[in-house]
Design an enzyme around this catalytic site. Structure first.
Site, PDB file in Angstrom:
ATOM      1  N   ASN A 188     -72.632 -58.905 -73.801  1.00 25.74           N
ATOM      2  CA  ASN A 188     -73.621 -59.990 -73.640  1.00 25.74           C
ATOM      3  C   ASN A 188     -74.266 -59.974 -72.249  1.00 25.74           C
ATOM      4  OD1 ASN A 188     -71.679 -61.016 -71.943  1.00 25.74           O
ATOM      5  ND2 ASN A 188     -71.258 -62.872 -73.132  1.00 25.74           N
ATOM      6  N   SER A 218     -73.156 -60.821 -69.461  1.00 23.73           N
ATOM      7  CA  SER A 218     -72.847 -61.944 -68.566  1.00 23.73           C
ATOM      8  C   SER A 218     -72.302 -61.430 -67.240  1.00 23.73           C
ATOM      9  CB  SER A 218     -71.841 -62.890 -69.214  1.00 23.73           C
ATOM     10  OG  SER A 218     -70.663 -62.188 -69.555  1.00 23.73           O
ATOM     11  N   LYS A 234     -62.710 -62.667 -66.369  1.00 17.70           N
ATOM     12  CA  LYS A 234     -61.576 -62.032 -65.663  1.00 17.70           C
ATOM     13  C   LYS A 234     -61.299 -62.540 -64.254  1.00 17.70           C
ATOM     14  CE  LYS A 234     -64.080 -58.399 -63.349  1.00 17.70           C
ATOM     15  NZ  LYS A 234     -64.045 -57.084 -62.756  1.00 17.70           N
ATOM     16  N   SER A 240     -53.266 -56.773 -68.835  1.00 18.51           N
ATOM     17  CA  SER A 240     -53.177 -56.752 -67.375  1.00 18.51           C
ATOM     18  C   SER A 240     -51.737 -56.867 -66.928  1.00 18.51           C
ATOM     19  CB  SER A 240     -53.976 -57.944 -66.842  1.00 18.51           C
ATOM     20  OG  SER A 240     -53.682 -58.158 -65.488  1.00 18.51           O
ATOM     21  N   ALA A 241     -51.459 -56.308 -65.766  1.00 17.54           N
ATOM     22  CA  ALA A 241     -50.136 -56.451 -65.154  1.00 17.54           C
ATOM     23  C   ALA A 241     -49.829 -57.906 -64.827  1.00 17.54           C
ATOM     24  CB  ALA A 241     -50.070 -55.619 -63.878  1.00 17.54           C
ATOM     25  N   TYR A 265     -55.941 -67.225 -66.621  1.00 18.19           N
ATOM     26  CA  TYR A 265     -56.440 -65.897 -67.008  1.00 18.19           C
ATOM     27  C   TYR A 265     -55.302 -65.049 -67.569  1.00 18.19           C
ATOM     28  CZ  TYR A 265     -57.617 -60.966 -66.367  1.00 18.19           C
ATOM     29  OH  TYR A 265     -57.778 -59.613 -66.562  1.00 18.19           O
ATOM     30  N   LYS A 304     -54.418 -63.347 -71.504  1.00 16.84           N
ATOM     31  CA  LYS A 304     -54.015 -61.976 -71.850  1.00 16.84           C
ATOM     32  C   LYS A 304     -52.708 -62.006 -72.649  1.00 16.84           C
ATOM     33  CE  LYS A 304     -57.409 -59.753 -69.984  1.00 16.84           C
ATOM     34  NZ  LYS A 304     -58.442 -59.195 -70.867  1.00 16.84           N
ATOM     35  N   TYR A 309     -53.336 -52.917 -67.363  1.00 22.55           N
ATOM     36  CA  TYR A 309     -53.886 -52.251 -66.179  1.00 22.55           C
ATOM     37  C   TYR A 309     -53.253 -52.831 -64.920  1.00 22.55           C
ATOM     38  CZ  TYR A 309     -57.955 -51.886 -69.405  1.00 22.55           C
ATOM     39  OH  TYR A 309     -58.800 -51.713 -70.472  1.00 22.55           O
ATOM     40  N   ASN A 313     -61.915 -59.268 -55.138  1.00 19.83           N
ATOM     41  CA  ASN A 313     -60.909 -58.209 -55.045  1.00 19.83           C
ATOM     42  C   ASN A 313     -61.073 -57.381 -53.777  1.00 19.83           C
ATOM     43  OD1 ASN A 313     -61.567 -58.248 -58.411  1.00 19.83           O
ATOM     44  ND2 ASN A 313     -59.510 -58.644 -57.675  1.00 19.83           N
TER      45      ASN A 313
HETATM   46  P1  NAD Z   1     -66.308 -56.639 -66.220  1.00 19.12           P
HETATM   47  O1  NAD Z   1     -66.608 -58.082 -66.084  1.00 19.12           O
HETATM   48  O2  NAD Z   1     -67.001 -55.675 -65.345  1.00 19.12           O
HETATM   49  O3  NAD Z   1     -66.545 -56.189 -67.752  1.00 19.12           O
HETATM   50  C1  NAD Z   1     -66.438 -57.080 -68.837  1.00 19.12           C
HETATM   51  C2  NAD Z   1     -67.712 -56.967 -69.651  1.00 19.12           C
HETATM   52  O4  NAD Z   1     -67.621 -57.841 -70.773  1.00 19.12           O
HETATM   53  C3  NAD Z   1     -68.961 -57.400 -68.867  1.00 19.12           C
HETATM   54  O5  NAD Z   1     -69.945 -56.391 -68.989  1.00 19.12           O
HETATM   55  C4  NAD Z   1     -69.414 -58.694 -69.551  1.00 19.12           C
HETATM   56  O6  NAD Z   1     -70.824 -58.822 -69.540  1.00 19.12           O
HETATM   57  C5  NAD Z   1     -68.854 -58.517 -70.950  1.00 19.12           C
HETATM   58  N1  NAD Z   1     -68.523 -59.747 -71.676  1.00 19.12           N
HETATM   59  C6  NAD Z   1     -67.796 -60.811 -71.243  1.00 19.12           C
HETATM   60  N2  NAD Z   1     -67.671 -61.712 -72.229  1.00 19.12           N
HETATM   61  C7  NAD Z   1     -68.314 -61.198 -73.311  1.00 19.12           C
HETATM   62  C8  NAD Z   1     -68.520 -61.648 -74.642  1.00 19.12           C
HETATM   63  N3  NAD Z   1     -68.043 -62.821 -75.069  1.00 19.12           N
HETATM   64  N4  NAD Z   1     -69.228 -60.869 -75.490  1.00 19.12           N
HETATM   65  C9  NAD Z   1     -69.742 -59.676 -75.078  1.00 19.12           C
HETATM   66  N5  NAD Z   1     -69.576 -59.203 -73.837  1.00 19.12           N
HETATM   67  C10 NAD Z   1     -68.865 -59.949 -72.963  1.00 19.12           C
HETATM   68  O7  NAD Z   1     -64.716 -56.482 -66.104  1.00 19.12           O
HETATM   69  P2  NAD Z   1     -63.828 -55.180 -65.990  1.00 19.12           P
HETATM   70  O8  NAD Z   1     -63.234 -55.153 -64.629  1.00 19.12           O
HETATM   71  O9  NAD Z   1     -64.562 -54.008 -66.493  1.00 19.12           O
HETATM   72  O10 NAD Z   1     -62.651 -55.584 -66.986  1.00 19.12           O
HETATM   73  C11 NAD Z   1     -62.661 -55.193 -68.354  1.00 19.12           C
HETATM   74  C12 NAD Z   1     -61.437 -55.806 -69.036  1.00 19.12           C
HETATM   75  O11 NAD Z   1     -60.258 -55.375 -68.354  1.00 19.12           O
HETATM   76  C13 NAD Z   1     -61.403 -57.328 -69.014  1.00 19.12           C
HETATM   77  O12 NAD Z   1     -60.872 -57.776 -70.239  1.00 19.12           O
HETATM   78  C14 NAD Z   1     -60.450 -57.643 -67.888  1.00 19.12           C
HETATM   79  O13 NAD Z   1     -59.813 -58.882 -68.072  1.00 19.12           O
HETATM   80  C15 NAD Z   1     -59.459 -56.501 -67.992  1.00 19.12           C
HETATM   81  N6  NAD Z   1     -58.764 -56.200 -66.720  1.00 19.12           N
HETATM   82  C16 NAD Z   1     -59.479 -55.939 -65.598  1.00 19.12           C
HETATM   83  C17 NAD Z   1     -58.811 -55.711 -64.387  1.00 19.12           C
HETATM   84  C18 NAD Z   1     -59.576 -55.456 -63.112  1.00 19.12           C
HETATM   85  O14 NAD Z   1     -58.973 -55.563 -62.044  1.00 19.12           O
HETATM   86  N7  NAD Z   1     -60.862 -55.105 -63.162  1.00 19.12           N
HETATM   87  C19 NAD Z   1     -57.405 -55.714 -64.342  1.00 19.12           C
HETATM   88  C20 NAD Z   1     -56.700 -55.958 -65.518  1.00 19.12           C
HETATM   89  C21 NAD Z   1     -57.387 -56.200 -66.715  1.00 19.12           C
HETATM   90  N1  UFG Z   2     -56.674 -59.121 -50.567  1.00 13.04           N
HETATM   91  C1  UFG Z   2     -56.980 -59.403 -49.256  1.00 13.04           C
HETATM   92  N2  UFG Z   2     -58.250 -59.790 -48.958  1.00 13.04           N
HETATM   93  C2  UFG Z   2     -59.233 -59.912 -49.897  1.00 13.04           C
HETATM   94  C3  UFG Z   2     -58.904 -59.608 -51.246  1.00 13.04           C
HETATM   95  C4  UFG Z   2     -57.616 -59.228 -51.542  1.00 13.04           C
HETATM   96  O1  UFG Z   2     -56.124 -59.316 -48.376  1.00 13.04           O
HETATM   97  O2  UFG Z   2     -60.371 -60.279 -49.562  1.00 13.04           O
HETATM   98  C5  UFG Z   2     -55.298 -58.661 -50.889  1.00 13.04           C
HETATM   99  C6  UFG Z   2     -54.555 -59.572 -51.852  1.00 13.04           C
HETATM  100  O3  UFG Z   2     -53.922 -60.632 -51.178  1.00 13.04           O
HETATM  101  C7  UFG Z   2     -53.601 -58.593 -52.518  1.00 13.04           C
HETATM  102  C8  UFG Z   2     -54.385 -57.288 -52.547  1.00 13.04           C
HETATM  103  O4  UFG Z   2     -55.399 -57.422 -51.541  1.00 13.04           O
HETATM  104  O5  UFG Z   2     -52.466 -58.398 -51.702  1.00 13.04           O
HETATM  105  C9  UFG Z   2     -55.064 -57.015 -53.886  1.00 13.04           C
HETATM  106  O6  UFG Z   2     -55.838 -58.139 -54.271  1.00 13.04           O
HETATM  107  P1  UFG Z   2     -56.912 -58.070 -55.424  1.00 13.04           P
HETATM  108  O7  UFG Z   2     -57.599 -59.405 -55.482  1.00 13.04           O
HETATM  109  O8  UFG Z   2     -57.783 -56.867 -55.262  1.00 13.04           O
HETATM  110  O9  UFG Z   2     -56.041 -57.807 -56.730  1.00 13.04           O
HETATM  111  P2  UFG Z   2     -54.858 -58.668 -57.365  1.00 13.04           P
HETATM  112  O10 UFG Z   2     -53.620 -57.830 -57.327  1.00 13.04           O
HETATM  113  O11 UFG Z   2     -54.790 -60.014 -56.800  1.00 13.04           O
HETATM  114  O12 UFG Z   2     -55.368 -58.835 -58.885  1.00 13.04           O
HETATM  115  C10 UFG Z   2     -55.931 -57.774 -59.640  1.00 13.04           C
HETATM  116  C11 UFG Z   2     -56.956 -58.334 -60.630  1.00 13.04           C
HETATM  117  C12 UFG Z   2     -56.276 -59.163 -61.665  1.00 13.04           C
HETATM  118  C13 UFG Z   2     -55.166 -58.391 -62.300  1.00 13.04           C
HETATM  119  C14 UFG Z   2     -54.202 -57.892 -61.261  1.00 13.04           C
HETATM  120  C15 UFG Z   2     -53.103 -57.086 -61.854  1.00 13.04           C
HETATM  121  O13 UFG Z   2     -57.899 -59.139 -59.959  1.00 13.04           O
HETATM  122  O14 UFG Z   2     -57.203 -59.488 -62.684  1.00 13.04           O
HETATM  123  O15 UFG Z   2     -54.919 -57.108 -60.317  1.00 13.04           O
HETATM  124  O16 UFG Z   2     -53.611 -56.051 -62.589  1.00 13.04           O
HETATM  125  F1  UFG Z   2     -54.525 -59.169 -63.180  1.00 13.04           F
END
Ligand code: NAD
Ligand code: UFG
Length: 339
Positions: free
Chosen positions: A34, A36, A86, A126-127, A150, A154, A178, A200
């Site tokens: 979508n 978003s 997310k 997710s972890a 969040y 999951k 992940y 992040n």
């Molecule tokens: P992202 O936001 O870049 O990608 C998600 C995509 O889904 C976006 O393009 C968004 O437009 C689309 N979307 C959201 N809601 C929708 C809906 N209802 N219908 C259609 N499209 C929709 O995020 P990402 O980092 O690529 O993450 C992908 C998946 O992996 C997510 O489910 C996220 O929760 C999971 N995940 C991400 C991380 C991370 O650190 N990036 C870690 C663990 C799990």
């Molecule tokens: N951190 C900083 N400064 C920042 C951002 C992060 O010091 O500006 C530190 C955090 O405190 C942490 C580490 O960097 O120690 C990583 O932080 P992130 O925000 O990059 O990642 P998280 O481990 O908090 O979380 C990520 C995703 C979650 C996912 C999780 C486990 O955001 O969605 O990894 O997979 F669930």
């Protein structure tokens, strides 16, 4: 005939990298997003890199009718479900939005899959589902206890998918947990393009390096880790993307229901990431140590054994490559996809 795989959320960060690896592995890819939080431009660039056209639908996965039309039109044979919200902090502020959105998206997808007789699903988990009391090394059979809405979405989606698999003979699923995906494709053409201030670590550091932000705030310098900063299992997004190809290959040949960690099995501290990024970019990354971020834990990383044994997959790229590729993407696209 190659299987046609639907990537929900395939225009996002992980989805676009996975689209690329799936096309290279011989799958036909259809994307429903979508937009978003994703960008059509990311898929234009995947098309440029592969020379293959991607069928793209701007559609919301929660809209079952629109989704079913895509299944019929494209003869979908399997699904990788990335679509969802997310942002951990936002989920604490707006829990109902997160539960409604992420659960509805998964329920509507499962209903359409059942109606169309599609039985192969890879889910983005997710972890963050693990109980932090089991840190630092998470194995797949560790107890689950998310600490924010969040993470609970999951957890609940995993439960819903498992129950659906138990009830429907033809449905099989791999729940991929992940760790911390970072970096970008080595071409520098696709990467992570967060909207607003990045939550992040790696995108924040990248924006400091490119001059969009003044300094990094390190969230806590008094953790019980060797340098006092938090430790995570950073995984190159292209390794993660290849993990999806391995998971799909496996699931199509061996229908089952299982959860699998996708991580490197190694942890790095915030300051190690800062230093590696400075080396990769040749730029200083000014930082200040701030207070701990609420909800963070000191250290966790994956036990990555199951993915290696079951899928024959393991991460190849180290932290210096993750930083080099993140920097290439950031410096080639200082404003992300839009500029
Ligand atoms: P992202 O936001 O870049 O990608 C998600 C995509 O889904 C976006 O393009 C968004 O437009 C689309 N979307 C959201 N809601 C929708 C809906 N209802 N219908 C259609 N499209 C929709 O995020 P990402 O980092 O690529 O993450 C992908 C998946 O992996 C997510 O489910 C996220 O929760 C999971 N995940 C991400 C991380 C991370 O650190 N990036 C870690 C663990 C799990
Ligand atoms: N951190 C900083 N400064 C920042 C951002 C992060 O010091 O500006 C530190 C955090 O405190 C942490 C580490 O960097 O120690 C990583 O932080 P992130 O925000 O990059 O990642 P998280 O481990 O908090 O979380 C990520 C995703 C979650 C996912 C999780 C486990 O955001 O969605 O990894 O997979 F669930």
């Amino acid at each position: 005939m190659p299987k046609t795989i639907l990537l929900t959320g395939g225009a996002g960060y992980i989805g676009s990298h996975t689209a690329l690896e799936m096309i290279r592995a011989g799958y036909e890819v259809v994307v429903a997003d979508n937009l978003s939080n994703g960008s059509r431009e990311s898929l234009n660039r995947v098309e440029r890199l592969t020379g293959v056209r991607i069928r793209f639908y701007q559609a919301d996965v929660r809209d079952a009718r629109a989704l079913e039309d895509i299944f019929i039109e494209c003869d979908i044979g399997g699904v990788v479900h990335f679509a969802g919200l997310k942002a951990v902090g936002e989920s604490v502020e707006k829990p109902l939005l997160y539960y409604r959105h992420n659960l509805d998206a998964t329920l509507s997808l499962l209903e359409v899959m059942a109606r169309r007789g599609v039985g192969t699903l890879i889910f983005s988990s997710s972890a963050t589902v693990y109980d932090p009391a089991c840190a630092p090394v998470y194995t797949e059979d560790a107890p689950l206890k998310p600490v924010n809405p969040y993470g609970w979405t999951k957890f609940m989606c995993e439960r819903i998918i498992k129950d659906a698999c138990a009830a429907e003979k033809g449905l099989s699923a791999l729940l991929l947990r992940y760790f911390n995906p970072v970096g970008a494709h080595e071409s520098g053409l696709i990467g992570e393009d967060p909207r607003g201030v990045p939550n992040n670590l790696m995108p924040y550091i990248s924006q400091v390096a490119v001059g969009r932000r003044e300094y990094l705030t390190v969230h806590g310098g008094d953790y019980p880790t060797p340098d006092g900063t938090g430790i995570r299992d950073y995984i190159h997004v292209s390794d993660l993307a290849r993990g999806h190809v391995a998971a799909l290959d496996f699931l199509l040949a061996n229908p089952c229901v299982d959860e699998i960690n996708l991580g490197t099995g190694r942890g790095c501290s915030v300051l190690e990431v800062v230093k590696a990024f400075e080396r990769a970019s040749g730029r200083p990354i000014p930082y200040r140590i701030g207070p701990r971020r609420s909800g963070d834990i000191a250290a966790f990383w994956a036990d990555a054994t199951k993915a290696r044994k079951k899928l024959g997959w393991e991460a190849r790229h180290d932290l210096s490559e993750m930083c080099a590729d993140a920097w290439r993407w950031q410096s080639m696209n200082p404003g992300g996809y839009e500029l």
